[in-house]
Design a protein around this motif. Structure first.
Motif, short mmCIF file in Angstrom:
data_model
loop_
_atom_site.label_atom_id
_atom_site.label_comp_id
_atom_site.label_asym_id
_atom_site.label_seq_id
_atom_site.Cartn_x
_atom_site.Cartn_y
_atom_site.Cartn_z
N TYR A 171 0.84 -1.19 0.00
CA TYR A 171 0.00 0.00 0.00
C TYR A 171 0.88 1.25 0.00
CZ TYR A 171 -3.71 -3.17 1.57
OH TYR A 171 -4.61 -4.21 1.68
N ALA A 173 0.13 5.65 0.50
CA ALA A 173 -0.91 6.63 0.80
C ALA A 173 -0.32 8.03 0.90
CB ALA A 173 -1.63 6.28 2.11
N ARG A 229 -3.57 5.90 -2.21
CA ARG A 229 -4.82 6.34 -1.60
C ARG A 229 -4.58 7.67 -0.88
NH1 ARG A 229 -6.95 1.51 1.09
NH2 ARG A 229 -6.05 0.62 -0.78
N THR A 299 -7.24 0.06 5.08
CA THR A 299 -6.99 -0.79 3.91
C THR A 299 -8.28 -1.27 3.27
OG1 THR A 299 -6.81 -2.77 5.32
CG2 THR A 299 -4.76 -1.61 4.78
#
Length: 301
Positions: A171, A173, A229, A299
C-alpha cells in the motif's frame, strides 16, 4: 568508518546513527516520539543517552514546546544536515535545517504528523506487517498542470506499507494532516489538487497536446506503480467540528467532477487522529469520502 563518522564519533554507534536519520527524515521529533520509533521496549532513559552526544557534537538542536511543559523537539543543525546528506536510508532527500524560530513555528504541524505515523507504526508492529520508522516520508512535492492555479501539490507525507497477512499486499498513501488551522473549504480544495495530479500528463516542451499524447505516461506513474490512496487525519477541534469538516470533504468529492472521477479510481478517507491512536488505523475509524459513510479500516476504503 567513514570520514563523516570520524569527525562525529557518535554517529558510528548504531542507535545514534538511527536516531539522527529519524530526526533528518521527520524534520523534528520529541524525545518520546524518538523512543517510540527506536526502541519502545527499552527504558526511556536510553534515548537520552543517544541524544546527549549528538547534541554535544552540534549535530542536533532542540526547541522547548510550551513555557512550562519541559518537552523538547529535536531537529538538525547545519552540521547534522551535512553529516546525513549522503546516507542511503534517506533516499537522497535534502535534509531540512531549521532555525529556532522556524522550529517553533513548525513544531505543532510537524509533530502532529509524527503522531499519525506512530499510530500506523505501532499497529504494524502488533500485526507483524512491514512498515518501519523511515517508511513515512514528509513533505512530498509534485508538479501540477499549468492551468493558472497552484503549480505544485505538496502532500504532508507519503507512506509505504506492506501487509503480510493473510497475503502480502503493498500500500501507498498520501497523508494530509488537518489541525483545524485552515478553513474547511481550503482543506477540501486539496482534493482538487490531487485530482489534477491524477489526470496530469506532462507534455514535451514546445508541443501541443495531440491524440497520440493520450498514450503518454501520466505524471504520477513516474513515481508510483499505483496512485496512492488519500487519507486525511484531523485533530485540534471538538468532535462535532471535525465531523463537519469530514462531511465537507465528502461534499467536495460528490460535487466536483474532477474529484468524483478521482474517487472512482483512488480510495479516499478521513479519520480523527485520537481515534487512530486509541483504536489503531485498521479499526473502523475511517469515513470513506465517496459512497457509503460506514466506517472502516484504512486498507478497506
Amino acid at each position: 568508518m567513514t570520514t563523516t563518522e570520524t569527525m562525529h564519533p557518535s554517529t558510528s554507534d548504531t542507535r545514534a546513527h538511527q536516531a539522527l536519520a529519524l530526526i533528518a527524515q521527520h524534520r523534528m521529533v520529541t524525545s518520546t516520539q524518538l523512543h517510540q520509533m527506536l526502541a519502545p521496549e527499552a527504558p526511556t532513559r536510553k534515548v537520552y543517552r543517544v541524544l546527549t552526544p549528538l547534541r554535544a557534537e552540534g549535530l542536533i538542536a532542540h526547541t522547548v514546546l510550551g513555557r512550562n511543559s519541559g518537552l523538547q523537539a529535536h531537529f538538525l543543525t547545519p552540521a547534522g544536515a551535512q553529516t546525513v546528506r549522503d546516507w542511503p536510508e534517506l533516499r537522497g532527500r535534502a535534509p531540512a535545517v531549521l532555525t529556532d524560530a522556524a522550529a517553533s513555528m513548525r513544531a505543532a504541524h510537524t509533530l502532529t504528523g509524527v503522531r499519525a505515523h506512530l499510530a500506523f507504526l505501532t499497529d504494524a508492529r502488533t500485526r507483524g506487517d512491514e512498515y518501519g520508522a523511515l517508511d513515512w516520508v514528509p513533505e512530498i512535492a509534485h508538479r501540477l498542470p499549468d492551468t493558472g492555479g497552484e503549480d505544485r501539490l505538496i502532500a504532508d507525507a507519503v507512506f509505504h506499507y506492506t501487509a503480510t497477512r493473510p497475503r502480502r499486499l503493498q500500500y501507498r498513501a498520501f497523508i494530509e494532516i488537518d489541525r483545524t488551522t485552515m478553513s474547511s473549504e481550503r482543506l477540501a480544495r486539496k482534493l482538487i489538487s490531487y485530482a489534477r495530479f491524477h489526470d496530469y500528463t506532462p507534455q514535451p516542451a514546445g508541443r501541443h497536446s495531440t491524440v497520440a499524447d493520450q498514450n503518454a505516461m501520466l505524471a504520477w506513474q513516474r513515481f508510483y506503480p499505483r496512485f496512492p490512496r488519500i487519507l486525511f487525519v484531523l485533530t485540534g477541534a471538538p468532535r462535532p467540528t471535525l465531523a463537519n469538516r469530514i462531511e465537507d470533504l465528502r461534499r467536495m468529492t460528490a460535487d466536483h467532477d474532477l474529484v468524483t472521477r478521482l474517487s472512482a479510481h483512488v480510495p479516499l478517507g478521513a479519520a480523527i487522529l485520537e481515534d487512530l491512536e486509541t483504536h489503531g488505523p485498521q479499526a473502523p475509524v475511517w469515513t470513506p469520502l465517496a459512497g457509503t459513510t460506514e466506517p472502516r479500516g484504512w486498507t478497506q476504503l
